[in-house]
Design an enzyme around this catalytic site. Structure first.
Site, PDB file in Angstrom:
ATOM      1  N   TYR A  11     -27.845  33.378  -6.137  1.00 30.99           N
ATOM      2  CA  TYR A  11     -26.852  33.881  -7.076  1.00 30.99           C
ATOM      3  C   TYR A  11     -25.503  33.185  -6.871  1.00 30.99           C
ATOM      4  O   TYR A  11     -24.845  32.761  -7.829  1.00 30.99           O
ATOM      5  CB  TYR A  11     -26.699  35.389  -6.901  1.00 30.99           C
ATOM      6  CG  TYR A  11     -25.861  36.065  -7.954  1.00 30.99           C
ATOM      7  CD1 TYR A  11     -26.416  36.433  -9.179  1.00 30.99           C
ATOM      8  CD2 TYR A  11     -24.519  36.356  -7.725  1.00 30.99           C
ATOM      9  CE1 TYR A  11     -25.657  37.067 -10.144  1.00 30.99           C
ATOM     10  CE2 TYR A  11     -23.743  36.986  -8.690  1.00 30.99           C
ATOM     11  CZ  TYR A  11     -24.321  37.343  -9.896  1.00 30.99           C
ATOM     12  OH  TYR A  11     -23.549  37.959 -10.864  1.00 30.99           O
ATOM     13  N   ASP A  50     -34.921  38.596  -8.620  1.00 29.84           N
ATOM     14  CA  ASP A  50     -34.012  39.437  -9.383  1.00 29.84           C
ATOM     15  C   ASP A  50     -34.796  40.363 -10.316  1.00 29.84           C
ATOM     16  O   ASP A  50     -35.616  39.912 -11.120  1.00 29.84           O
ATOM     17  CB  ASP A  50     -33.055  38.565 -10.204  1.00 29.84           C
ATOM     18  CG  ASP A  50     -32.011  39.380 -10.935  1.00 29.84           C
ATOM     19  OD1 ASP A  50     -30.971  39.675 -10.324  1.00 29.84           O
ATOM     20  OD2 ASP A  50     -32.246  39.729 -12.103  1.00 29.84           O
ATOM     21  N   TRP A  67     -31.938  36.007  -2.636  1.00 26.37           N
ATOM     22  CA  TRP A  67     -31.328  36.407  -3.909  1.00 26.37           C
ATOM     23  C   TRP A  67     -29.831  36.136  -3.897  1.00 26.37           C
ATOM     24  O   TRP A  67     -29.283  35.536  -4.816  1.00 26.37           O
ATOM     25  CB  TRP A  67     -31.577  37.890  -4.185  1.00 26.37           C
ATOM     26  CG  TRP A  67     -30.961  38.345  -5.475  1.00 26.37           C
ATOM     27  CD1 TRP A  67     -31.523  38.323  -6.723  1.00 26.37           C
ATOM     28  CD2 TRP A  67     -29.617  38.853  -5.656  1.00 26.37           C
ATOM     29  NE1 TRP A  67     -30.632  38.799  -7.661  1.00 26.37           N
ATOM     30  CE2 TRP A  67     -29.450  39.133  -7.037  1.00 26.37           C
ATOM     31  CE3 TRP A  67     -28.564  39.111  -4.784  1.00 26.37           C
ATOM     32  CZ2 TRP A  67     -28.277  39.647  -7.563  1.00 26.37           C
ATOM     33  CZ3 TRP A  67     -27.373  39.617  -5.312  1.00 26.37           C
ATOM     34  CH2 TRP A  67     -27.237  39.884  -6.679  1.00 26.37           C
TER      35      TRP A  67
END
Length: 287
Positions: A225, A241, A221
């Site tokens: 990101y 997410d 994640w």
């Protein structure tokens, strides 16, 4: 110094401002009357800027920076940060083949993917945000800036410090700010990794996600990101997410798993990052 940063319309400045306002770090960023302002550091030199839309095809930049040689780099960073060079027509032609994306894009055709001023700063924000709310993460970030950031000599109201540099964060016990010791070690480790590899967060460099995943405490994640908002990889997609999962579930009327979201996103390649931005934004407008 005032400069105009041109873009190809449309541009959803309201959505960009909502994103920035929700994540503004006290002492470093302000959002007032439609204007975003913040402190910046570049090669050891500090300054501030403010930015707002003017007309329908440009943002007006007001820059206070003592070294004119830094202006081209500042402008390049801001064009990435505000996603001014996105070819939205091409992106939309691809995404609107999916009826869901066609509907979302019709509602908000000017959505851009918010970027970041600085890779280290974004990485620190992302790690701080692991498993806690945005508000809690921003509160921690404010404490970090106040304690470790360098104070500005003079600046507009609300701007008092610049984000701390890698050399400071690499040797600091950041867990004292109020987080698990393992997370504090991750933050310091990311800073040290940047000192070891100054191009760690450089956009358009191959293998960026793999390098991030190799860092202690950086999972998929966080890597995705950072890839989306700093490395500017248009197809980056943090499939785990919770916001994306909840958005798709609300829009399509049923429970969704991370694996199902990832499968669903295949049709959005190579612009999954822009699809993700549509999904995140939809959370504020789903009936």
């Amino acid at each position: 110094m005032r400069l105009l940063l041109a873009y190809r319309p449309p541009y959803d400045w309201a959505a960009m401002l909502v994103f920035l306002s929700a994540r503004a770090i006290a002492g470093m960023e302000t959002v007032v009357d439609g204007v975003y302002s913040r402190s910046i550091g570049l090669d050891g030199v500090h300054g501030t800027f403010s930015i707002k839309p003017v007309g329908d095809a440009a943002l007006e930049l007001t820059l206070d920076f003592p070294d004119p040689a830094g202006v081209p780099e500042i402008v390049a960073r801001l064009r990435r940060m505000f996603d001014l060079d996105a070819d939205l027509p091409a992106i939309h032609r691809h995404l609107t083949a999916d009826p869901l994306m066609a509907r979302l894009i019709a509602e908000r055709p000017g959505l851009r993917v918010p970027g970041a001023w600085d890779g280290l700063e974004l990485a620190i924000r992302a790690v701080l945000g692991q498993q806690i709310t945005v508000r809690a993460a921003i509160k921690l970030a404010g404490k970090l800036v106040a304690q470790y950031g360098e104070a500005l000599d003079s600046a507009p109201p609300g701007l008092t410090h610049v984000f701390p540099g890698a050399a400071v964060l690499a040797v600091s016990d950041l867990a004292t700010l109020g987080m698990p010791k393992s997370r504090g070690r991750t933050l310091s480790g990311v800073a040290q990794a940047l000192l070891d590899d100054p191009l760690l967060f450089e956009p358009a460099r191959e293998g960026g996600v793999a390098r991030l995943l190799a860092l202690h405490g950086i999972g998929d994640w966080t890597a995705q990101y950072i890839a989306l908002r700093q490395l500017r990889e248009r197809d980056a997609f943090p499939s785990g997410d919770v916001g994306l999962i909840n958005a798709l579930a609300a829009l399509e009327g049923g429970p969704v798993t991370a694996r199902e979201l990832l499968r669903r996103a295949e049709v959005w390649r190579p612009y999954r990052g822009y699809a993700a931005q549509q999904l995140w934004t939809s959370l504020s407008r789903v009936d």
